[in-house]
Design an enzyme around this catalytic site. Structure first.
Site, short mmCIF file in Angstrom:
data_model
loop_
_atom_site.label_atom_id
_atom_site.label_comp_id
_atom_site.label_asym_id
_atom_site.label_seq_id
_atom_site.Cartn_x
_atom_site.Cartn_y
_atom_site.Cartn_z
N ASP A 33 36.84 37.26 32.95
CA ASP A 33 37.50 38.16 32.82
C ASP A 33 37.10 38.76 31.85
OD1 ASP A 33 38.27 37.64 34.97
OD2 ASP A 33 40.68 37.18 34.82
N HIS A 84 43.68 30.22 34.90
CA HIS A 84 43.80 31.69 35.82
C HIS A 84 43.68 31.17 36.83
CE1 HIS A 84 44.33 35.19 32.99
NE2 HIS A 84 45.21 33.95 32.22
N HIS A 106 40.78 37.01 26.52
CA HIS A 106 41.88 36.52 27.16
C HIS A 106 42.80 35.59 27.34
CE1 HIS A 106 42.58 38.22 31.74
NE2 HIS A 106 41.96 37.21 31.96
N HIS A 137 35.35 39.91 39.25
CA HIS A 137 36.30 41.02 39.42
C HIS A 137 35.49 42.45 39.60
CE1 HIS A 137 40.04 38.92 39.45
NE2 HIS A 137 39.76 39.04 37.85
N ASP A 139 43.31 32.03 39.38
CA ASP A 139 42.03 33.43 40.75
C ASP A 139 40.93 33.03 39.98
OD1 ASP A 139 43.00 35.07 38.05
OD2 ASP A 139 42.01 36.50 39.37
N HIS A 140 40.76 31.73 39.12
CA HIS A 140 39.44 31.45 38.83
C HIS A 140 38.93 29.95 39.28
CE1 HIS A 140 38.07 35.31 36.64
NE2 HIS A 140 38.87 35.34 37.17
N HIS A 196 37.27 30.03 32.54
CA HIS A 196 39.57 29.88 31.99
C HIS A 196 40.59 29.68 33.08
CE1 HIS A 196 39.23 34.39 33.65
NE2 HIS A 196 40.70 33.92 33.73
#
Length: 381
Positions: free
Chosen positions: A249, A170, A225, A287, A172-173, A168
């Site tokens: 996520d 975001h 998400h 995570h 942090d990905h 996805h």
């Protein structure tokens, strides 16, 4: 949002923008929690954890700042749709590299018959992955948020990066897509076209298959998400091993992601997609949330013996900063409350809460929504 736009915005304005972002974060507040159940959860969460054994002391790890904590829709919109999110990601990256020069956790690769899965600890609690065809020396990266850490693993393994799979959008990905795709000119970036993934070159739909050497990786649409969230299933048949689910996520050990861009019904459908996979499927999440998630699972289902056994193992792993990945979907069915909305025991444990109907019981979607609300207001040690 194109990362190149964000990078341009950094020039000459970094200090001022960082101050603005800190102001936004400090001024943001979580939504008001409901009264009775939240008080019970907070009261429970203040209790000391059960000791592991007479000779071991459990010391909870201090978590890094999570940009996806409940700070309101305004912050989420800024994080995902403006260059302020990119600035925050860059700040996360710098702090994590300083705090964890060798990564936040010690990981162990899994080697099968000609296939290697290598977890890479990045940021404060994220995982990126390299999936390697060891015979062809070809690699696929999943959610490469720290391009430096991923590149170091590529060089150490002596492989060629040919594809990036993004679950996805975001940061942090997806934050490493630009640097890695520029460094590896033939590398393709895969993901959902609905999600605005930076540097996307090859859009994927539900059930599309990415082939790299002997690797056969199927994309499964799992919105909730984010609108275009995908998970990736590595087929175990070609290498006579277990299938591997890279869940981003959507699903964590004993947890699931927040529903930012969907409804409880949407998320339930996505989780049911995963429930349809085999019990021996290895779960590789985005995570390291196992400790916190199992603590919450103990609040809503305190008599679950499978959860207690898993918690003991996880605490021992974390005492030595070892990764808790992977688990299996068979394990997750036994203790992950977000996969147990069909279980009467969990429905009875929660009872009628805010938004739940008490006459004919509650629907699975209602129960999932209540679980998610309780998890969002749960305060771990």
């Amino acid at each position: 949002m194109a990362a190149v736009v964000a990078a341009t915005a950094l020039k000459g304005r970094g200090a001022r923008n960082a101050r603005v972002l800190r102001g936004i974060l400090s001024g943001a507040t979580a939504n008001k929690a409901s009264q009775n159940r939240t008080r019970a959860l907070q009261s429970h969460s203040k209790e000391e954890p059960e000791p592991l054994s007479p000779e071991l002391e459990y010391i909870p790890r201090k978590r890094g700042k999570n940009p996806m904590k409940a700070v309101g829709l305004a912050w989420y919109s800024l994080y995902t749709r403006t260059w302020l999110g990119y600035l925050f990601y860059r700040q996360q990256l710098r702090r994590a590299r300083n705090r964890y020069p060798k990564g936040h956790s010690k990981t162990q690769p899994r080697l099968f018959n000609g296939v290697k899965v290598l977890p890479i600890p990045v940021l404060s609690d994220n995982y990126s992955y390299l999936i390697i065809d060891t015979q062809a020396r070809l690699a696929v990266a999943v959610d490469p948020s720290d391009p430096r850490a991923v590149q170091a693993s590529i060089e150490k393994e002596g492989v060629t990066l040919v594809a990036i799979l993004c679950t996805h959008k975001h940061w942090d990905h997806s934050g490493g897509n630009r640097d890695l795709s520029r460094r590896h000119r033939d590398c393709r970036v895969y993901g959902s076209p609905q999600d605005g993934i930076p540097y996307l070159t090859h859009p994927l739909c539900h059930q599309d298959v990415v082939s790299v050497g002997r690797l056969q990786i199927r994309a499964l649409a799992t919105p909730g998400h984010t609108q275009g969230h995908l998970v990736y299933l590595l087929d175990g048949e070609p290498y006579k091993g277990p299938s591997c689910l890279f869940s981003g996520d959507l699903l964590f050990l004993s947890g699931c992601g927040r529903t930012f861009e969907g409804t409880a019904e949407t998320m339930l459908s996505s989780l049911d997609t995963v429930l349809g996979l085999g019990d021996d499927t290895l779960l590789w999440p985005g995570h390291e949330y196992a400790e916190e998630n199992l603590g919450f699972a103990g609040v809503v289902e305190p008599e679950n013996l499978a959860r207690e056994r898993k918690m003991q193992w996880v605490q021992r792993q974390r005492l030595e900063r070892k990764s808790t990945c992977p688990s299996t979907l068979g394990e997750e069915r036994s203790y992950n409350p977000f996969l147990r909305t069909h279980c009467l025991a969990l429905q009875e444990a929660l009872g009628p809460g805010p938004g739940l109907t008490g006459d004919d019981g509650c629907s699975r979607a209602q129960l999932l929504e209540e679980l998610r609300r309780l998890k969002d207001t749960h305060k771990s040690k």
